[in-house]
Design a protein around this motif. Sequence first.
Motif, PDB file in Angstrom:
ATOM      1  N   ASN A 132      27.937  70.880  66.314  1.00 35.15           N
ATOM      2  CA  ASN A 132      29.008  70.351  67.158  1.00 35.15           C
ATOM      3  C   ASN A 132      30.104  69.690  66.333  1.00 35.15           C
ATOM      4  O   ASN A 132      31.297  69.944  66.539  1.00 35.15           O
ATOM      5  N   THR A 170      33.824  80.016  79.209  1.00 36.13           N
ATOM      6  CA  THR A 170      32.609  79.252  78.962  1.00 36.13           C
ATOM      7  C   THR A 170      31.610  80.092  78.165  1.00 36.13           C
ATOM      8  O   THR A 170      31.694  81.317  78.132  1.00 36.13           O
ATOM      9  N   GLU A 200      24.159  79.914  78.384  1.00 39.33           N
ATOM     10  CA  GLU A 200      23.022  79.086  77.979  1.00 39.33           C
ATOM     11  C   GLU A 200      22.285  79.793  76.849  1.00 39.33           C
ATOM     12  O   GLU A 200      22.030  81.000  76.916  1.00 39.33           O
ATOM     13  N   ASP A 222      21.867  72.605  75.930  1.00 33.56           N
ATOM     14  CA  ASP A 222      22.551  71.655  76.816  1.00 33.56           C
ATOM     15  C   ASP A 222      23.619  70.877  76.054  1.00 33.56           C
ATOM     16  O   ASP A 222      24.713  70.617  76.570  1.00 33.56           O
ATOM     17  N   GLU A 223      23.304  70.499  74.820  1.00 34.26           N
ATOM     18  CA  GLU A 223      24.266  69.724  74.034  1.00 34.26           C
ATOM     19  C   GLU A 223      25.496  70.560  73.703  1.00 34.26           C
ATOM     20  O   GLU A 223      26.635  70.085  73.803  1.00 34.26           O
ATOM     21  N   LEU A 236      26.600  73.194  75.404  1.00 35.12           N
ATOM     22  CA  LEU A 236      27.335  73.462  76.639  1.00 35.12           C
ATOM     23  C   LEU A 236      28.134  72.240  77.089  1.00 35.12           C
ATOM     24  O   LEU A 236      29.241  72.361  77.606  1.00 35.12           O
ATOM     25  N   ASN A 237      27.564  71.059  76.895  1.00 36.21           N
ATOM     26  CA  ASN A 237      28.258  69.831  77.300  1.00 36.21           C
ATOM     27  C   ASN A 237      29.488  69.549  76.437  1.00 36.21           C
ATOM     28  O   ASN A 237      30.475  68.981  76.906  1.00 36.21           O
ATOM     29  N   SER A 238      29.438  69.942  75.175  1.00 37.47           N
ATOM     30  CA  SER A 238      30.560  69.660  74.271  1.00 37.47           C
ATOM     31  C   SER A 238      31.628  70.744  74.300  1.00 37.47           C
ATOM     32  O   SER A 238      32.766  70.511  73.884  1.00 37.47           O
ATOM     33  N   TRP A 239      31.277  71.932  74.804  1.00 35.94           N
ATOM     34  CA  TRP A 239      32.209  73.060  74.771  1.00 35.94           C
ATOM     35  C   TRP A 239      33.508  72.808  75.528  1.00 35.94           C
ATOM     36  O   TRP A 239      34.593  73.144  75.039  1.00 35.94           O
ATOM     37  N   ASP A 280      35.226  70.153  75.778  1.00 34.39           N
ATOM     38  CA  ASP A 280      36.105  69.351  74.920  1.00 34.39           C
ATOM     39  C   ASP A 280      36.781  70.211  73.870  1.00 34.39           C
ATOM     40  O   ASP A 280      37.920  69.945  73.468  1.00 34.39           O
TER      41      ASP A 280
END
Length: 320
Positions: free
Chosen positions: A18, A79, A82, A132-133, A135-138, A140
């Motif tokens: 990330n 996007t 997963e 999950d990490e 996907l959550n940062s993408w 941004d």
Amino acid sequence: MSTFKQVEKLKKRVNFLNKKVKTLVRRKGEKNTTHAGHVENSPENYYKYMNQNTLRLLLKNKSIKFTDPLKFNDPMDSTVPELKLNTKRLKDTMMSVVSKDFPELSDYQSEINNRLSVDERHWGNEIKAISDELLNSWPDIISTFRILSLTTKPDNLLMWSHYADEHRGVVVKFKKNPSFGSPKKVNYKNGHQSLNNAFNYMASMVVKLEAQNGFTDIHSDKFSDATLNIMLRYFFMKMSEWSYENEYRIVYHESNTKVRKIHNNLDLVEVNENDIESIIIGSSVSPLRAKRLTKLIKGRLPNTKVIVQQYKRVGWQLKI
């Protein structure tokens, strides 16, 4: 050899991705950030559907709007999928490493294989957390890019309804090689597999190199850069439901010198007025309004040979 230790190292490498990705995004932002889409022969023309207000913006500023992908009408657009770890492949890789690099364990192959089979479900849980990490940062990351969507179809009824104010807007026809960028075709097939395939390859390579004590910062940089390039391809991948749009895109990082921000939330790229070949007025525009629009267009583009036309509805078709 501890399989848990191998997976923990893998987890740390991917979590570290990330930070690497964000650093690479800033670095690449200084350059032209148009990435390779689906490769084929370039079309003769590109078209842009827009409402009348966007047309006035184009004519007044000689600029065209590039959009933050987070503001697209399709929430799935740009996007990434997963991540799903191919645990069998990873287990086979570990067994191969044991067989080749730890011959002293050859008498324990069956026992190791059984232990790795038990561990497979643990790997899945670990990778779920990693996925999950990412996907959550993408969001941004992609929010720092700006995209222009074009098409090769000027008479699509759905696109006139969705993007040209229900046939009250216009379609602008641009020439083959516009000055504002090089459009790349969107791929509507199998794009969701690219990142997973690359991730599973990376996982296998990390296991091999870690077992051989050979995974260095150089490898980490290369894997991070490769992963970023794969992730950025998702700007040019869409679900098959959207294939009717036959879309082409130009993508720039917001820090690119071509991108100019006005009113704090509007990102524009300069357009040479000679890029515009013709403008088609929607079929729901009244004759009087169409006449005024034609006068406005000719007044704003006095040095061009732009052709102004209007669609008429004939049955279920649009005709000039």
